[in-house]
Design a protein around this motif. Structure first.
Motif: not given
Length: 218
Positions: A81-82, A108
């Motif tokens: 997960e960004r 993101y």
């Protein structure tokens, strides 16, 4: 375990945010290359387990230096997960990296740091419009003061409120069931007391008790 990547240009507050969330003491500073290798730490809560990764600061996804290669390889990897951190004061420059992620169709979230300093000069940022333009969730954060519990609820776990509501609902159900059971026990006790009083008023019982027939062991 969820892996959370903290991505952004140098000096936008990535390491500060990382330290705040993980209670770490990684180096921070106003110079290029504070983080050359990624730093990571696991944080556990009742909602989940998170591995926060502080990636080296980069200006773009073009690989020219060691820190850019470290960040690039991690950013394009799967099952991560960004979170892209930008500084409100240099947001035009910082958004170039976010636009590159858009081009690669990588998911993101965008966090805007240092907005308190940005707004002191009567500057305003339309976060809602930015969200629409980028097509991703954009929110303001104070990397120096944010609490992990608030960060988790606001940025990581949309089910926190639902989970809390469900937990409260379950607790209420348990309490109601307990009260119902307790009420039944009270009613049962009252019935026993009533029957005892009726039994004690019975003349035959009184006569037998006077003659000690009930408790006579002979």
């Amino acid at each position: 375990m969820r892996e959370i990547l903290l991505i952004g240009n140098p000096n936008v507050g990535k390491s500060t945010l990382f330290n705040r969330l993980t209670k770490s003491s990684e180096h921070t500073g106003n110079f290029h290359g504070v983080t050359v290798e990624e730093s990571s730490k696991v944080v556990k809560s009742r909602f989940g387990e998170y591995n926060f990764v502080d990636l080296p600061g980069i200006y773009s996804l073009s690989v020219f230096s060691n820190e850019e290669k470290v960040s690039f390889d991690k950013i394009i990897s799967n099952n991560v997960e960004r979170i892209v951190i930008v500084d409100a004061n240099t947001i035009r420059r910082n958004l170039y990296l976010a636009l590159e992620l858009n081009e690669l169709k990588l998911d993101y979230k965008l966090l805007i740091n240092n907005y308190n300093y940005f707004s002191k000069n009567k500057n305003k940022l339309d976060v809602e419009l930015l969200t629409k333009k980028l097509g991703v969730e954009c929110k303001i954060v104070n990397a120096k003061k944010v609490k992990f519990s608030d960060f988790e609820q606001d940025f990581l776990n949309e089910n926190c409120d639902k989970y809390s509501d469900n937990a409260k609902s379950n607790e209420n159900k348990k309490l109601k069931n307990f009260l119902k059971t307790d009420q039944k026990m009270q009613n049962f006790q009252k019935n026993i007391e009533k029957n005892n009083k009726k039994f004690e008023k019975n003349e035959n019982f009184n006569n037998l008790n006077k003659n000690n027939y009930i408790f006579d062991a002979s």
